[in-house]
Write a protein that holds these residues in place. Sequence first.
Motif, PDB file in Angstrom:
ATOM      1  N   GLU B 294      -9.902  -1.513  24.938  1.00 24.42           N
ATOM      2  CA  GLU B 294      -9.314  -1.525  23.605  1.00 24.42           C
ATOM      3  C   GLU B 294      -8.277  -0.400  23.458  1.00 24.42           C
ATOM      4  O   GLU B 294      -7.171  -0.616  22.960  1.00 24.42           O
ATOM      5  N   LYS B 295      -8.661   0.759  23.950  1.00 22.98           N
ATOM      6  CA  LYS B 295      -7.774   1.917  23.857  1.00 22.98           C
ATOM      7  C   LYS B 295      -6.485   1.665  24.632  1.00 22.98           C
ATOM      8  O   LYS B 295      -5.373   1.891  24.143  1.00 22.98           O
ATOM      9  N   ASP B 296      -6.669   1.156  25.875  1.00 24.92           N
ATOM     10  CA  ASP B 296      -5.514   0.874  26.728  1.00 24.92           C
ATOM     11  C   ASP B 296      -4.582  -0.125  26.064  1.00 24.92           C
ATOM     12  O   ASP B 296      -3.358   0.049  26.049  1.00 24.92           O
ATOM     13  N   LEU B 297      -5.209  -1.188  25.506  1.00 16.81           N
ATOM     14  CA  LEU B 297      -4.418  -2.256  24.891  1.00 16.81           C
ATOM     15  C   LEU B 297      -3.623  -1.696  23.704  1.00 16.81           C
ATOM     16  O   LEU B 297      -2.427  -1.970  23.557  1.00 16.81           O
ATOM     17  N   THR B 298      -4.295  -0.900  22.883  1.00 14.84           N
ATOM     18  CA  THR B 298      -3.632  -0.305  21.725  1.00 14.84           C
ATOM     19  C   THR B 298      -2.480   0.592  22.173  1.00 14.84           C
ATOM     20  O   THR B 298      -1.388   0.556  21.594  1.00 14.84           O
ATOM     21  N   ASN B 299      -2.706   1.323  23.209  1.00 13.72           N
ATOM     22  CA  ASN B 299      -1.648   2.188  23.738  1.00 13.72           C
ATOM     23  C   ASN B 299      -0.445   1.372  24.193  1.00 13.72           C
ATOM     24  O   ASN B 299       0.700   1.730  23.904  1.00 13.72           O
ATOM     25  N   ILE B 300      -0.731   0.262  24.894  1.00 10.93           N
ATOM     26  CA  ILE B 300       0.363  -0.593  25.373  1.00 10.93           C
ATOM     27  C   ILE B 300       1.179  -1.094  24.182  1.00 10.93           C
ATOM     28  O   ILE B 300       2.415  -1.014  24.162  1.00 10.93           O
ATOM     29  N   ILE B 301       0.471  -1.582  23.153  1.00 17.62           N
ATOM     30  CA  ILE B 301       1.163  -2.131  21.983  1.00 17.62           C
ATOM     31  C   ILE B 301       2.008  -1.053  21.296  1.00 17.62           C
ATOM     32  O   ILE B 301       3.171  -1.269  20.953  1.00 17.62           O
ATOM     33  N   ASN B 302       1.397   0.135  21.135  1.00 17.07           N
ATOM     34  CA  ASN B 302       2.133   1.224  20.478  1.00 17.07           C
ATOM     35  C   ASN B 302       3.379   1.600  21.280  1.00 17.07           C
ATOM     36  O   ASN B 302       4.453   1.814  20.712  1.00 17.07           O
ATOM     37  N   ASP B 303       3.227   1.656  22.592  1.00 13.44           N
ATOM     38  CA  ASP B 303       4.375   1.990  23.445  1.00 13.44           C
ATOM     39  C   ASP B 303       5.485   0.950  23.295  1.00 13.44           C
ATOM     40  O   ASP B 303       6.656   1.289  23.143  1.00 13.44           O
ATOM     41  N   GLU B 304       5.073  -0.329  23.326  1.00 11.87           N
ATOM     42  CA  GLU B 304       6.054  -1.411  23.204  1.00 11.87           C
ATOM     43  C   GLU B 304       6.778  -1.318  21.860  1.00 11.87           C
ATOM     44  O   GLU B 304       7.999  -1.428  21.802  1.00 11.87           O
ATOM     45  N   SER B 305       5.996  -1.083  20.789  1.00 12.23           N
ATOM     46  CA  SER B 305       6.589  -0.999  19.452  1.00 12.23           C
ATOM     47  C   SER B 305       7.617   0.121  19.402  1.00 12.23           C
ATOM     48  O   SER B 305       8.723  -0.053  18.884  1.00 12.23           O
ATOM     49  N   LEU B 306       7.228   1.252  19.987  1.00 10.55           N
ATOM     50  CA  LEU B 306       8.131   2.399  19.989  1.00 10.55           C
ATOM     51  C   LEU B 306       9.407   2.062  20.752  1.00 10.55           C
ATOM     52  O   LEU B 306      10.525   2.370  20.318  1.00 10.55           O
ATOM     53  N   TYR B 307       9.238   1.365  21.873  1.00 10.00           N
ATOM     54  CA  TYR B 307      10.376   1.007  22.710  1.00 10.00           C
ATOM     55  C   TYR B 307      11.343   0.111  21.940  1.00 10.00           C
ATOM     56  O   TYR B 307      12.563   0.329  21.936  1.00 10.00           O
ATOM     57  N   ILE B 308      10.759  -0.903  21.273  1.00 11.65           N
ATOM     58  CA  ILE B 308      11.603  -1.842  20.517  1.00 11.65           C
ATOM     59  C   ILE B 308      12.320  -1.110  19.386  1.00 11.65           C
ATOM     60  O   ILE B 308      13.520  -1.295  19.160  1.00 11.65           O
ATOM     61  N   THR B 309      11.580  -0.245  18.694  1.00 11.18           N
ATOM     62  CA  THR B 309      12.191   0.515  17.595  1.00 11.18           C
ATOM     63  C   THR B 309      13.354   1.360  18.122  1.00 11.18           C
ATOM     64  O   THR B 309      14.442   1.402  17.527  1.00 11.18           O
ATOM     65  N   ASN B 310      13.125   1.992  19.263  1.00 11.77           N
ATOM     66  CA  ASN B 310      14.190   2.797  19.865  1.00 11.77           C
ATOM     67  C   ASN B 310      15.397   1.949  20.234  1.00 11.77           C
ATOM     68  O   ASN B 310      16.541   2.342  20.008  1.00 11.77           O
ATOM     69  N   LEU B 311      15.102   0.762  20.807  1.00 17.75           N
ATOM     70  CA  LEU B 311      16.197  -0.145  21.195  1.00 17.75           C
ATOM     71  C   LEU B 311      17.048  -0.506  19.989  1.00 17.75           C
ATOM     72  O   LEU B 311      18.276  -0.391  20.014  1.00 17.75           O
ATOM     73  N   ILE B 312      16.370  -0.924  18.921  1.00 20.17           N
ATOM     74  CA  ILE B 312      17.118  -1.404  17.758  1.00 20.17           C
ATOM     75  C   ILE B 312      17.852  -0.248  17.090  1.00 20.17           C
ATOM     76  O   ILE B 312      18.971  -0.408  16.601  1.00 20.17           O
ATOM     77  N   ASN B 313      17.240   0.953  17.148  1.00 28.64           N
ATOM     78  CA  ASN B 313      17.926   2.132  16.613  1.00 28.64           C
ATOM     79  C   ASN B 313      19.213   2.390  17.390  1.00 28.64           C
ATOM     80  O   ASN B 313      20.263   2.686  16.808  1.00 28.64           O
ATOM     81  N   SER B 314      19.102   2.269  18.704  1.00 32.49           N
ATOM     82  CA  SER B 314      20.288   2.522  19.517  1.00 32.49           C
ATOM     83  C   SER B 314      21.348   1.455  19.267  1.00 32.49           C
ATOM     84  O   SER B 314      22.543   1.756  19.184  1.00 32.49           O
ATOM     85  N   ILE B 315      20.878   0.201  19.129  1.00 30.54           N
ATOM     86  CA  ILE B 315      21.831  -0.872  18.823  1.00 30.54           C
ATOM     87  C   ILE B 315      22.543  -0.570  17.499  1.00 30.54           C
ATOM     88  O   ILE B 315      23.772  -0.642  17.392  1.00 30.54           O
ATOM     89  N   GLU B 316      21.774  -0.161  16.508  1.00 29.62           N
ATOM     90  CA  GLU B 316      22.324   0.109  15.189  1.00 29.62           C
ATOM     91  C   GLU B 316      23.338   1.249  15.245  1.00 29.62           C
ATOM     92  O   GLU B 316      24.448   1.154  14.718  1.00 29.62           O
ATOM     93  N   GLN B 317      22.943   2.281  15.971  1.00 25.53           N
ATOM     94  CA  GLN B 317      23.806   3.460  16.051  1.00 25.53           C
ATOM     95  C   GLN B 317      25.128   3.112  16.738  1.00 25.53           C
ATOM     96  O   GLN B 317      26.211   3.491  16.273  1.00 25.53           O
ATOM     97  N   ASN B 318      24.985   2.371  17.862  1.00 24.59           N
ATOM     98  CA  ASN B 318      26.190   1.991  18.595  1.00 24.59           C
ATOM     99  C   ASN B 318      27.100   1.082  17.776  1.00 24.59           C
ATOM    100  O   ASN B 318      28.322   1.189  17.834  1.00 24.59           O
TER     101      ASN B 318
END
Lengths: 67, 392
Positions: B294-318
Amino acid sequence: MLEQDIKRLEEIAKIIEQGTSLDESLKLYEEGCKLAKKCLNELEKAKGKIVMVKKEFNKKSTEDKDE
Amino acid sequence: MKVYTVSTINRIIQNIIDNEVMFEDIIVTGELSSFSVTRNIAYFTLKENDCLLSCVQFKSKQNFNVGDMVEVRGNIKYYSKGGKLSLNALSIKLCGQGELYQQFLQLKSKLQLEGLFDESHKIPIPRFINSIGVVTSETGAVLQDIKNVTSRRNPNLEIYVYDAQVQGRTAVQDIIQGITYFDNLTDVDVIIVARGGGSLEDLSAFNDEELARIAYICNKPIISAVGHETDFSILDFVADLRAPTPSAAAELVTFDCLELKRYIKELQSNITTNLNNFVTDLSNNVNMSILSIEKDLTNIINDESLYITNLINSIEQNTQTKLDDTKYSVNIALNTLEKLNPIKLLKSGYSYATINNEPINYKNVSVGDSIKIISKDVSLTAEIKSKEKFKC
Protein backbone atom coordinates in the motif's frame (compact mmCIF):
# COMPACT_ATOMS: atom_id res chain seq x y z
CA MET A 1 -4.11 4.68 -21.10
CA LEU A 2 -2.36 6.69 -18.40
CA GLU A 3 1.11 5.79 -19.68
CA GLN A 4 0.31 6.95 -23.21
CA ASP A 5 -1.18 10.19 -21.93
CA ILE A 6 1.92 10.92 -19.88
CA LYS A 7 4.09 10.17 -22.90
CA ARG A 8 2.12 12.66 -24.98
CA LEU A 9 2.39 15.22 -22.18
CA GLU A 10 6.16 14.78 -22.15
CA GLU A 11 6.20 15.23 -25.93
CA ILE A 12 4.19 18.46 -25.67
CA ALA A 13 6.50 19.82 -22.96
CA LYS A 14 9.51 19.07 -25.16
CA ILE A 15 8.04 20.73 -28.29
CA ILE A 16 7.08 23.87 -26.37
CA GLU A 17 10.42 24.02 -24.61
CA GLN A 18 12.34 23.69 -27.85
CA GLY A 19 10.13 26.42 -29.40
CA THR A 20 7.39 26.54 -32.00
CA SER A 21 4.89 29.12 -33.25
CA LEU A 22 2.66 30.85 -30.70
CA ASP A 23 -0.38 29.43 -32.37
CA GLU A 24 1.01 25.92 -32.11
CA SER A 25 2.19 26.58 -28.56
CA LEU A 26 -1.25 27.64 -27.43
CA LYS A 27 -2.89 24.71 -29.12
CA LEU A 28 -0.41 22.32 -27.46
CA TYR A 29 -0.83 24.09 -24.13
CA GLU A 30 -4.54 23.52 -24.21
CA GLU A 31 -4.07 19.88 -25.12
CA GLY A 32 -1.50 19.51 -22.34
CA CYS A 33 -3.80 20.97 -19.72
CA LYS A 34 -6.59 18.62 -20.72
CA LEU A 35 -4.23 15.62 -20.61
CA ALA A 36 -2.74 16.59 -17.24
CA LYS A 37 -6.19 16.98 -15.73
CA LYS A 38 -7.16 13.56 -17.05
CA CYS A 39 -3.99 11.95 -15.69
CA LEU A 40 -4.34 13.53 -12.24
CA ASN A 41 -7.99 12.45 -12.14
CA GLU A 42 -7.01 8.89 -12.90
CA LEU A 43 -4.34 8.93 -10.20
CA GLU A 44 -6.87 10.29 -7.69
CA LYS A 45 -9.20 7.48 -8.69
CA ALA A 46 -6.37 4.99 -8.06
CA LYS A 47 -5.82 6.46 -4.59
CA GLY A 48 -9.53 6.15 -3.89
CA LYS A 49 -9.44 2.55 -4.99
CA ILE A 50 -6.62 1.78 -2.52
CA VAL A 51 -8.66 3.25 0.31
CA MET A 52 -11.72 1.28 -0.78
CA VAL A 53 -9.82 -2.02 -1.11
CA LYS A 54 -8.20 -1.43 2.27
CA LYS A 55 -11.57 -0.81 3.88
CA GLU A 56 -12.88 -4.02 2.34
CA PHE A 57 -9.80 -5.91 3.56
CA ASN A 58 -10.07 -4.56 7.11
CA LYS A 59 -13.75 -5.43 7.18
CA LYS A 60 -12.95 -8.98 6.04
CA SER A 61 -10.19 -9.39 8.64
CA THR A 62 -12.39 -8.30 11.53
CA GLU A 63 -15.15 -10.60 10.30
CA ASP A 64 -12.65 -13.48 10.31
CA LYS A 65 -11.53 -12.56 13.81
CA ASP A 66 -15.12 -12.45 15.05
CA GLU A 67 -15.76 -15.94 13.76
CA MET B 1 79.39 -13.85 62.67
CA LYS B 2 79.41 -16.20 59.65
CA VAL B 3 78.32 -15.16 56.19
CA TYR B 4 76.74 -17.74 53.78
CA THR B 5 75.40 -17.65 50.29
CA VAL B 6 71.89 -19.07 49.78
CA SER B 7 73.20 -22.16 47.97
CA THR B 8 75.69 -22.91 50.72
CA ILE B 9 73.27 -22.57 53.60
CA ASN B 10 70.62 -24.59 51.72
CA ARG B 11 73.15 -27.36 51.09
CA ILE B 12 74.08 -27.38 54.77
CA ILE B 13 70.41 -27.65 55.82
CA GLN B 14 69.91 -30.45 53.29
CA ASN B 15 72.90 -32.37 54.67
CA ILE B 16 71.61 -32.10 58.23
CA ILE B 17 68.11 -33.24 57.37
CA ASP B 18 69.15 -36.02 54.98
CA ASN B 19 71.47 -37.49 57.57
CA GLU B 20 69.04 -37.27 60.46
CA VAL B 21 67.97 -40.88 61.28
CA MET B 22 64.86 -39.57 63.05
CA PHE B 23 63.43 -38.49 59.69
CA GLU B 24 63.84 -41.85 57.95
CA ASP B 25 60.87 -44.18 57.45
CA ILE B 26 58.36 -42.39 59.61
CA ILE B 27 54.57 -42.38 59.74
CA VAL B 28 52.78 -39.04 60.09
CA THR B 29 49.03 -38.83 60.67
CA GLY B 30 46.92 -35.83 59.92
CA GLU B 31 44.00 -34.38 58.01
CA LEU B 32 44.34 -33.62 54.32
CA SER B 33 43.91 -29.89 53.85
CA SER B 34 44.72 -29.99 50.13
CA PHE B 35 45.25 -32.72 47.55
CA SER B 36 46.04 -32.48 43.85
CA VAL B 37 47.64 -34.77 41.28
CA THR B 38 49.71 -33.49 38.35
CA ARG B 39 51.45 -35.91 35.97
CA ASN B 40 51.19 -38.79 38.47
CA ILE B 41 52.71 -36.71 41.26
CA ALA B 42 50.44 -36.02 44.22
CA TYR B 43 50.97 -32.77 46.08
CA PHE B 44 49.14 -32.53 49.38
CA THR B 45 49.23 -30.90 52.76
CA LEU B 46 48.70 -32.53 56.14
CA LYS B 47 47.07 -30.46 58.83
CA GLU B 48 46.69 -30.72 62.57
CA ASN B 49 45.25 -27.77 64.45
CA ASP B 50 47.16 -24.83 62.93
CA CYS B 51 50.24 -26.82 61.88
CA LEU B 52 50.81 -27.74 58.24
CA LEU B 53 53.19 -30.19 56.56
CA SER B 54 53.82 -30.21 52.80
CA CYS B 55 53.90 -33.71 51.29
CA VAL B 56 54.59 -35.17 47.90
CA GLN B 57 54.11 -38.65 46.43
CA PHE B 58 55.69 -39.73 43.16
CA LYS B 59 53.91 -42.34 40.98
CA SER B 60 50.72 -41.66 42.88
CA LYS B 61 47.82 -44.00 42.06
CA GLN B 62 45.32 -43.18 44.78
CA ASN B 63 42.90 -40.34 45.07
CA PHE B 64 41.90 -38.74 48.35
CA ASN B 65 39.57 -36.01 49.41
CA VAL B 66 40.30 -32.93 51.41
CA GLY B 67 39.27 -33.64 55.00
CA ASP B 68 40.30 -37.33 54.91
CA MET B 69 42.30 -38.47 57.93
CA VAL B 70 45.37 -40.25 56.56
CA GLU B 71 48.49 -42.08 57.64
CA VAL B 72 51.46 -41.13 55.49
CA ARG B 73 54.58 -43.27 55.50
CA GLY B 74 57.83 -41.86 54.09
CA ASN B 75 60.94 -39.70 54.66
CA ILE B 76 61.43 -36.03 55.38
CA LYS B 77 63.36 -34.40 52.57
CA TYR B 78 64.72 -30.93 52.08
CA TYR B 79 64.84 -29.59 48.53
CA SER B 80 67.63 -27.06 48.43
CA LYS B 81 66.51 -25.75 45.03
CA GLY B 82 63.14 -24.52 46.24
CA GLY B 83 64.20 -24.14 49.86
CA LYS B 84 61.27 -26.36 50.78
CA LEU B 85 60.91 -29.14 53.27
CA SER B 86 58.40 -31.89 52.58
CA LEU B 87 57.37 -35.38 53.51
CA ASN B 88 58.24 -37.68 50.63
CA ALA B 89 55.40 -40.22 50.87
CA LEU B 90 55.86 -43.88 50.00
CA SER B 91 52.31 -44.86 50.93
CA ILE B 92 49.12 -43.14 52.04
CA LYS B 93 46.38 -44.89 53.96
CA LEU B 94 43.04 -43.72 55.23
CA CYS B 95 42.98 -43.85 59.02
CA GLY B 96 40.45 -45.74 61.06
CA GLN B 97 39.11 -47.85 58.17
CA GLY B 98 39.34 -51.63 57.86
CA GLU B 99 41.16 -53.53 55.16
CA LEU B 100 37.89 -54.20 53.29
CA TYR B 101 37.15 -50.52 53.00
CA GLN B 102 40.69 -49.90 51.73
CA GLN B 103 40.14 -52.55 49.06
CA PHE B 104 36.81 -50.98 48.18
CA LEU B 105 38.41 -47.57 47.76
CA GLN B 106 41.29 -48.94 45.73
CA LEU B 107 39.01 -50.84 43.36
CA LYS B 108 36.76 -47.82 43.08
CA SER B 109 39.58 -45.49 42.08
CA LYS B 110 41.04 -48.12 39.71
CA LEU B 111 37.74 -48.64 37.87
CA GLN B 112 37.10 -44.92 37.85
CA LEU B 113 40.45 -44.31 36.15
CA GLU B 114 39.58 -46.99 33.58
CA GLY B 115 36.39 -45.08 32.79
CA LEU B 116 33.88 -47.64 34.01
CA PHE B 117 31.90 -44.92 35.79
CA ASP B 118 31.87 -42.47 32.88
CA GLU B 119 28.57 -40.68 32.43
CA SER B 120 28.97 -40.85 28.66
CA HIS B 121 28.77 -44.64 28.78
CA LYS B 122 25.55 -44.72 30.74
CA ILE B 123 22.36 -45.81 28.97
CA PRO B 124 19.34 -43.62 29.72
CA ILE B 125 16.38 -45.38 31.32
CA PRO B 126 13.48 -45.32 28.83
CA ARG B 127 10.45 -43.39 30.04
CA PHE B 128 7.88 -45.99 29.00
CA ILE B 129 8.78 -49.67 29.33
CA ASN B 130 6.83 -52.91 29.30
CA SER B 131 8.91 -55.21 31.43
CA ILE B 132 11.71 -55.36 33.99
CA GLY B 133 14.11 -58.14 35.00
CA VAL B 134 14.90 -58.20 38.72
CA VAL B 135 18.05 -59.91 39.95
CA THR B 136 17.51 -60.56 43.65
CA SER B 137 16.69 -63.20 46.22
CA GLU B 138 13.23 -64.64 45.62
CA THR B 139 12.67 -65.03 49.33
CA GLY B 140 13.69 -61.53 50.42
CA ALA B 141 11.36 -58.66 51.24
CA VAL B 142 12.99 -56.65 48.49
CA LEU B 143 11.10 -58.41 45.70
CA GLN B 144 7.79 -57.83 47.46
CA ASP B 145 8.61 -54.12 47.86
CA ILE B 146 9.26 -53.82 44.14
CA LYS B 147 6.06 -55.68 43.22
CA ASN B 148 4.00 -53.49 45.56
CA VAL B 149 5.21 -50.32 43.92
CA THR B 150 4.88 -51.47 40.31
CA SER B 151 1.38 -52.96 40.76
CA ARG B 152 0.20 -49.68 42.24
CA ARG B 153 1.69 -47.42 39.58
CA ASN B 154 1.53 -49.56 36.48
CA PRO B 155 -0.23 -52.92 36.84
CA ASN B 156 0.61 -53.77 33.23
CA LEU B 157 4.37 -53.89 33.83
CA GLU B 158 5.73 -57.43 33.48
CA ILE B 159 8.22 -58.54 36.11
CA TYR B 160 10.78 -61.27 35.47
CA VAL B 161 12.76 -62.50 38.47
CA TYR B 162 16.17 -64.16 38.49
CA ASP B 163 16.63 -65.81 41.88
CA ALA B 164 20.14 -64.98 43.05
CA GLN B 165 22.01 -65.32 46.31
CA VAL B 166 22.82 -61.74 47.29
CA GLN B 167 25.25 -62.68 50.04
CA GLY B 168 27.76 -65.44 50.52
CA ARG B 169 30.06 -67.57 48.32
CA THR B 170 27.87 -67.99 45.24
CA ALA B 171 26.45 -64.47 45.32
CA VAL B 172 28.83 -62.90 42.78
CA GLN B 173 28.37 -65.64 40.18
CA ASP B 174 24.57 -65.70 40.75
CA ILE B 175 24.28 -61.98 40.15
CA ILE B 176 26.56 -62.09 37.09
CA GLN B 177 24.47 -64.92 35.61
CA GLY B 178 21.28 -63.01 36.37
CA ILE B 179 22.50 -59.89 34.56
CA THR B 180 23.76 -61.90 31.58
CA TYR B 181 20.49 -63.86 31.44
CA PHE B 182 18.34 -60.72 31.29
CA ASP B 183 20.75 -59.01 28.89
CA ASN B 184 20.00 -61.83 26.41
CA LEU B 185 16.27 -62.02 27.12
CA THR B 186 14.55 -59.95 24.45
CA ASP B 187 11.42 -59.28 26.52
CA VAL B 188 13.26 -57.45 29.30
CA ASP B 189 13.65 -53.66 28.87
CA VAL B 190 15.46 -52.71 32.09
CA ILE B 191 17.43 -54.76 34.63
CA ILE B 192 17.22 -54.04 38.36
CA VAL B 193 19.82 -55.54 40.69
CA ALA B 194 18.39 -55.30 44.18
CA ARG B 195 19.23 -56.11 47.78
CA GLY B 196 18.34 -54.76 51.19
CA GLY B 197 20.75 -52.90 53.44
CA GLY B 198 23.66 -54.45 55.28
CA SER B 199 27.21 -54.02 56.47
CA LEU B 200 30.13 -53.55 54.11
CA GLU B 201 30.85 -57.26 54.45
CA ASP B 202 27.23 -58.13 53.65
CA LEU B 203 27.32 -56.02 50.51
CA SER B 204 30.75 -57.25 49.39
CA ALA B 205 29.31 -59.23 46.44
CA PHE B 206 28.27 -55.93 44.87
CA ASN B 207 31.81 -54.62 45.19
CA ASP B 208 33.24 -57.39 43.04
CA GLU B 209 35.44 -56.38 40.12
CA GLU B 210 34.19 -59.06 37.72
CA LEU B 211 30.58 -58.09 38.45
CA ALA B 212 31.46 -54.46 37.78
CA ARG B 213 32.92 -55.35 34.38
CA ILE B 214 29.89 -57.49 33.43
CA ALA B 215 27.57 -54.63 34.38
CA TYR B 216 29.69 -52.27 32.31
CA ILE B 217 29.41 -54.30 29.09
CA CYS B 218 25.70 -55.10 29.58
CA ASN B 219 23.67 -53.73 26.65
CA LYS B 220 20.55 -53.03 28.64
CA PRO B 221 20.15 -50.28 31.22
CA ILE B 222 20.92 -51.51 34.73
CA ILE B 223 19.52 -49.91 37.86
CA SER B 224 21.44 -50.65 41.00
CA ALA B 225 19.28 -50.76 44.12
CA VAL B 226 21.56 -52.14 46.77
CA GLY B 227 21.21 -51.38 50.44
CA HIS B 228 19.88 -48.21 51.94
CA GLU B 229 20.28 -44.68 50.74
CA THR B 230 23.53 -44.21 52.67
CA ASP B 231 25.21 -47.40 51.41
CA PHE B 232 27.31 -47.21 48.29
CA SER B 233 28.64 -50.16 46.29
CA ILE B 234 30.90 -50.42 43.23
CA LEU B 235 27.86 -51.57 41.26
CA ASP B 236 26.14 -48.26 42.13
CA PHE B 237 28.87 -46.42 40.26
CA VAL B 238 28.93 -48.71 37.21
CA ALA B 239 25.15 -49.00 36.88
CA ASP B 240 23.32 -46.71 34.48
CA LEU B 241 21.25 -45.43 37.37
CA ARG B 242 21.55 -45.76 41.13
CA ALA B 243 18.33 -46.01 43.10
CA PRO B 244 18.57 -45.22 46.81
CA THR B 245 16.35 -48.22 47.68
CA PRO B 246 14.67 -51.13 45.78
CA SER B 247 11.26 -49.41 46.10
CA ALA B 248 12.73 -46.27 44.60
CA ALA B 249 14.10 -48.35 41.70
CA ALA B 250 10.59 -49.65 41.08
CA GLU B 251 9.26 -46.09 41.09
CA LEU B 252 11.92 -44.99 38.63
CA VAL B 253 11.03 -47.62 36.00
CA THR B 254 7.25 -47.38 36.21
CA PHE B 255 5.36 -44.51 34.77
CA ASP B 256 2.27 -43.42 36.61
CA CYS B 257 -0.81 -43.72 34.35
CA LEU B 258 -2.13 -40.43 35.73
CA GLU B 259 1.19 -38.79 35.02
CA LEU B 260 1.07 -40.16 31.48
CA LYS B 261 -2.35 -38.61 30.98
CA ARG B 262 -1.04 -35.29 32.22
CA TYR B 263 1.93 -35.59 29.89
CA ILE B 264 -0.30 -36.23 26.86
CA LYS B 265 -2.47 -33.25 27.79
CA GLU B 266 0.63 -31.10 28.07
CA LEU B 267 1.79 -32.21 24.63
CA GLN B 268 -1.64 -31.46 23.17
CA SER B 269 -1.65 -28.00 24.68
CA ASN B 270 1.86 -27.40 23.34
CA ILE B 271 0.74 -28.36 19.85
CA THR B 272 -2.23 -25.98 20.03
CA THR B 273 -0.08 -23.12 21.28
CA ASN B 274 2.57 -23.68 18.65
CA LEU B 275 0.03 -23.87 15.85
CA ASN B 276 -1.67 -20.70 17.05
CA ASN B 277 1.64 -18.90 17.20
CA PHE B 278 2.46 -20.10 13.71
CA VAL B 279 -0.81 -18.82 12.30
CA THR B 280 -0.46 -15.51 14.13
CA ASP B 281 3.04 -15.08 12.73
CA LEU B 282 1.83 -15.81 9.23
CA SER B 283 -1.06 -13.37 9.45
CA ASN B 284 1.28 -10.71 10.84
CA ASN B 285 3.50 -11.28 7.83
CA VAL B 286 0.56 -10.90 5.46
CA ASN B 287 -0.51 -7.68 7.16
CA MET B 288 3.00 -6.29 6.95
CA SER B 289 3.17 -7.16 3.26
CA ILE B 290 -0.17 -5.48 2.55
CA LEU B 291 0.93 -2.35 4.40
CA SER B 292 4.19 -2.25 2.51
CA ILE B 293 2.47 -2.74 -0.87
CA GLU B 294 0.00 0.00 0.00
CA LYS B 295 2.79 2.37 0.94
CA ASP B 296 4.72 1.63 -2.24
CA LEU B 297 1.62 2.10 -4.38
CA THR B 298 0.79 5.41 -2.71
CA ASN B 299 4.34 6.57 -3.24
CA ILE B 300 4.19 5.66 -6.93
CA ILE B 301 0.93 7.59 -7.36
CA ASN B 302 2.26 10.63 -5.50
CA ASP B 303 5.43 10.61 -7.59
CA GLU B 304 3.45 10.37 -10.82
CA SER B 305 1.14 13.20 -9.74
CA LEU B 306 4.11 15.38 -8.91
CA TYR B 307 5.70 14.57 -12.26
CA ILE B 308 2.55 15.46 -14.20
CA THR B 309 2.12 18.68 -12.22
CA ASN B 310 5.72 19.60 -12.97
CA LEU B 311 5.24 18.80 -16.66
CA ILE B 312 2.16 20.96 -16.99
CA ASN B 313 3.83 23.75 -15.01
CA SER B 314 6.74 23.69 -17.40
CA ILE B 315 4.40 23.63 -20.38
CA GLU B 316 2.54 26.62 -18.96
CA GLN B 317 5.69 28.53 -18.23
CA ASN B 318 7.14 27.89 -21.66
CA THR B 319 3.87 28.90 -23.32
CA GLN B 320 3.82 32.08 -21.25
CA THR B 321 7.40 32.80 -22.31
CA LYS B 322 6.43 32.25 -25.92
CA LEU B 323 3.53 34.62 -25.48
CA ASP B 324 5.72 37.25 -23.89
CA ASP B 325 8.32 36.89 -26.64
CA THR B 326 5.69 37.33 -29.30
CA LYS B 327 4.23 40.35 -27.54
CA TYR B 328 7.68 41.86 -27.41
CA SER B 329 8.23 41.31 -31.13
CA VAL B 330 4.87 42.88 -31.91
CA ASN B 331 5.74 45.89 -29.78
CA ILE B 332 9.07 46.32 -31.55
CA ALA B 333 7.29 46.19 -34.93
CA LEU B 334 4.71 48.64 -33.63
CA ASN B 335 7.44 51.02 -32.57
CA THR B 336 9.13 50.81 -35.95
CA LEU B 337 5.81 51.37 -37.65
CA GLU B 338 5.12 54.30 -35.44
CA LYS B 339 8.41 55.87 -36.42
CA LEU B 340 7.57 55.44 -40.09
CA ASN B 341 4.02 56.80 -39.79
CA PRO B 342 3.58 59.22 -42.86
CA ILE B 343 1.02 61.30 -40.97
CA LYS B 344 3.77 62.19 -38.53
CA LEU B 345 5.93 63.44 -41.46
CA LEU B 346 3.05 65.56 -42.79
CA LYS B 347 2.56 67.00 -39.33
CA SER B 348 6.20 68.05 -39.23
CA GLY B 349 5.72 70.07 -42.50
CA TYR B 350 6.34 67.59 -45.32
CA SER B 351 3.83 67.16 -48.19
CA TYR B 352 3.01 64.05 -50.18
CA ALA B 353 2.54 64.25 -53.97
CA THR B 354 1.01 61.50 -56.15
CA ILE B 355 0.05 61.05 -59.75
CA ASN B 356 -2.84 58.70 -60.47
CA ASN B 357 -2.46 57.52 -56.84
CA GLU B 358 1.16 56.50 -57.43
CA PRO B 359 4.28 58.07 -55.97
CA ILE B 360 5.79 60.49 -58.46
CA ASN B 361 9.08 59.74 -60.24
CA TYR B 362 10.95 61.16 -63.21
CA LYS B 363 9.39 58.74 -65.70
CA ASN B 364 5.66 58.89 -64.83
CA VAL B 365 5.29 62.67 -64.81
CA SER B 366 5.40 65.26 -67.65
CA VAL B 367 4.99 69.05 -67.91
CA GLY B 368 1.24 69.93 -67.89
CA ASP B 369 0.21 66.80 -65.88
CA SER B 370 -2.09 67.25 -62.88
CA ILE B 371 -0.74 65.89 -59.59
CA LYS B 372 -2.27 65.54 -56.13
CA ILE B 373 -0.56 67.08 -53.10
CA ILE B 374 -1.49 66.31 -49.53
CA SER B 375 -0.17 68.46 -46.74
CA LYS B 376 -0.77 68.82 -42.99
CA ASP B 377 -4.22 70.40 -43.31
CA VAL B 378 -4.92 70.75 -47.07
CA SER B 379 -5.37 68.58 -50.16
CA LEU B 380 -4.38 70.26 -53.48
CA THR B 381 -4.45 69.55 -57.20
CA ALA B 382 -1.53 71.19 -59.07
CA GLU B 383 -0.26 71.44 -62.63
CA ILE B 384 3.39 70.66 -63.52
CA LYS B 385 5.12 73.70 -65.01
CA SER B 386 8.64 72.33 -65.39
CA LYS B 387 10.57 69.09 -64.89
CA GLU B 388 14.23 68.56 -64.03
CA LYS B 389 16.25 65.55 -62.96
CA PHE B 390 16.96 65.42 -59.21
CA LYS B 391 18.99 63.02 -57.20
CA CYS B 392 18.65 62.55 -53.46
